[in-house]
Design an enzyme around this catalytic site. Structure first.
Site, PDB file in Angstrom:
ATOM      1  CB  CYS A  25      -6.778  -2.293 -14.473  1.00 32.30           C
ATOM      2  SG  CYS A  25      -7.259  -3.517 -13.657  1.00 32.30           S
ATOM      3  CG  HIS A  70      -2.070  -0.825   1.121  1.00 36.74           C
ATOM      4  ND1 HIS A  70      -2.847  -1.256   0.111  1.00 36.74           N
ATOM      5  CD2 HIS A  70      -2.210  -2.184   2.004  1.00 36.74           C
ATOM      6  CE1 HIS A  70      -3.717  -2.128   0.378  1.00 36.74           C
ATOM      7  NE2 HIS A  70      -3.302  -2.782   1.247  1.00 36.74           N
TER       8      HIS A  70
END
Length: 565
Positions: free
Chosen positions: A490, A194
């Site tokens: 993506c 993250h």
């Protein structure tokens, strides 16, 4: 990572966010020290000490929520997640039990309770293991309140600096100010963490996974040159190197919304978004549409499933930013690294291989029904062209079931994510039903390489440059071609300008990325024609290793050096 042989002043790690910039080092202050094992004085009331723990946890929770309200996009989500951890009664009640039963001082009780919780999460693996960082962050903050110590976090300095740390808690990363933190270097972390994803979203050059041997060599005030593309840190750079960095930083590239190769082969350059604010920013960056609308971001802070009406409003905020353009909507990708309390089971032994994403329809089909109903209503109230896809489709039967269900709600263009190797291998059968597909390279790489993408010790395996991953992408494109179905990417791979040329050469029709990456990817694609992309794809897929593929392709793209990429 060892110093470079070519330059003994150059240190290396894993470049996760591109850019070349110099600045003085500012090391993250050491975390809260482990409290000594101590017991309460007989005169102290255990219940009052238990109340202090609960109050400290609430103080931390409120502070994180206030920070979340000021943050945007992914940063807000990360802060809200950490605030939820501070509110979790498991940590507080465990600490209170230790105070009552062992009369531990509150700070020591919190420390030990957090250690037990972190060990339990780590044993579960996957997303739950990554949440140990949240536990440690919350632990440090609660102990800081209890001991009246400075709150841990990023240094506050008057001048811009390069942040050096062992790792960054999600809450720290979410509050990074690009005007002050011009780059960061961490000894831990991987390319799909993250922290790395948020660094790319903020446009901050970043290097992770250097190992402590590298970060220990960097002291406060050292001038360093950080190359987030190559993953190198030059200590005490020359004046020529600094001049080059300043020159590159002064260049402003924009994307005009006309993605294509040099010979006019169109490549749709799209944006990944999670909410209306991100969609509006992407539209301002001239994205040709949305290639990934992560709808779970609208659900993450919800204890129960939002109503259809609430979902309609959330979806309209994104669709309205792209009138007349394609918006690819991913249905709920719940589970693994995105647990939802009303839908997923956090106690699964291996959540990355468990009941996640489309598989949740096996026991809760109504959640998908409500989402498709809301999407159809949102599309009817806007001018966007909704393409809806389901994540974690693994079989042709699943592709058939999902596309038929989506069309039953009036959503005419229905497809799938290719994240599971079986979907790529069986693409020819999948595209008998799916109108399109989008490849999620983060998960596909994880499953192909059997390497947890959140585990920093396996970061070298977690790259879409792996030839095995690229070969599967080609197989997916080859399976789509006879049906005339488009395949997009993506995942994080789409934002790598060099890798983008390879993906186009493999047959990928669209690339979706953080909006900040659009100008760089566009500039590199416009420097090559389709035949050159196909040649580069052949070089990459015939390489023996990921690094060999990466270096060989980059060597054929001199524009990367010219652009500082």
């Amino acid at each position: 990572m060892a110093p470079s042989a070519a330059n003994p002043n150059s240190l290396a790690g894993i470049g996760v966010s591109p850019g070349l910039i110099a600045g003085p080092v500012a090391r993250m202050a050491p975390g809260i020290s482990e409290p000594e094992i101590a017991t309460l004085d007989p005169s102290r009331d255990t219940e009052k000490e238990c109340d202090r723990v609960a109050a400290a946890a609430q103080t931390v929770k409120k502070g994180l929520e206030l920070s979340a309200a000021e943050a945007k996009g992914d940063g807000r989500t990360l802060l809200e997640t950490t605030a939820q951890m501070a509110a979790d009664p498991t940590l507080t009640s465990s600490a209170q039990a230790m105070i009552r039963e062992r009369r531990l001082v509150p700070e020591r009780a919190v420390w030990e309770a957090a250690g037990t919780l972190a060990s339990m999460l780590e044993s579960l693996g996957g997303y739950m293991a990554e949440r140990t960082r949240d536990v440690q962050d919350v632990r440090d903050r609660i102990v800081a309140v209890l001991t009246d110590s400075p709150m841990p976090g990023i240094p506050r300095l008057p001048e811009p600096f390069v942040l050096v740390a062992e790792d960054l808690a999600p809450a720290d990363t979410a509050l990074l100010d690009p005007e002050k933190v011009v780059a960061f270097v961490t000894s831990e972390g991987g390319p799909t963490s993250h922290t790395a994803i948020l660094a790319r979203a903020l446009g901050i050059p970043a290097i992770v996974g250097t190992g402590s041997a590298v970060t220990d060599q960097l002291s406060d005030g050292d001038i360093v040159l950080v190359d987030g593309t190559k993953g190198t840190i030059v200590v005490d750079p020359s004046e020529d190197q600094l001049r080059r960095a300043r020159e590159l930083a002064s260049r402003v590239r924009v994307f005009n919304g006309d993605g294509a190769t040099k010979d006019g082969h169109e490549v749709q350059l799209l944006a990944n978004v999670g909410d209306g604010a991100a969609a509006r920013s992407a539209a301002e960056a001239n994205a040709m549409g949305v290639g990934l609308f992560r709808t779970e971001f609208c659900f993450l802070d919800q204890p129960e499933e939002p109503s259809v009406d609430d979902q309609v409003e959330a979806y309209k905020a994104v669709l309205a930013a792209f009138p007349g353009k394609k918006v690819v909507v991913r249905t709920l990708d719940a589970g693994a690294d995105k647990p939802l309390p009303f839908l997923t089971d956090a106690t699964e032994a291996n959540p990355a291989l468990g009941v996640r994403a489309y598989r949740t329809t096996r026991r809760d089909p109504e959640v998908l029904d409500h989402q498709l109903e809301a999407l159809a209503k949102a599309e009817a109230e806007t001018n966007a062209k909704v393409w809806v896809m389901a994540p974690m489709i693994s079989t042709a039967e699943e592709a058939k079931a999902f596309t038929e269900k989506a069309r039953s709600y009036g959503l005419q263009t229905a497809g799938m994510m290719i994240e599971v190797p079986s979907a790529a291998i069986m693409a020819d059968k999948m595209f008998e039903y799916a109108d399109f597909a989008s490849i999620g390279t983060n998960d596909l790489t994880q499953y192909v390489m059997a390497a947890d993408r959140l585990l920093s010790s396996l970061a070298d395996l977690s790259t879409a440059w792996q030839p095995a991953v690229l070969r599967l992408i080609k197989e997916a494109c080859d399976g789509a071609a006879p049906h005339g179905r488009p395949v997009g990417v993506c995942g994080e791979a789409a934002a790598d300008p060099a890798l983008a040329t390879v993906l186009v050469g493999l047959g990928v029709a669209s690339l979706s990325m953080t909006a900040r990456a659009l100008p760089d990817v566009d500039a590199v694609l416009k420097s090559v024609d389709l035949a050159e992309c196909q040649r580069l794809a052949g070089i990459a897929t015939s390489s023996a290793t990921a690094e060999e593929a990466r270096q060989a392709v980059r060597a054929e793209l001199p524009i990367l050096e010219e652009l500082g990429l």
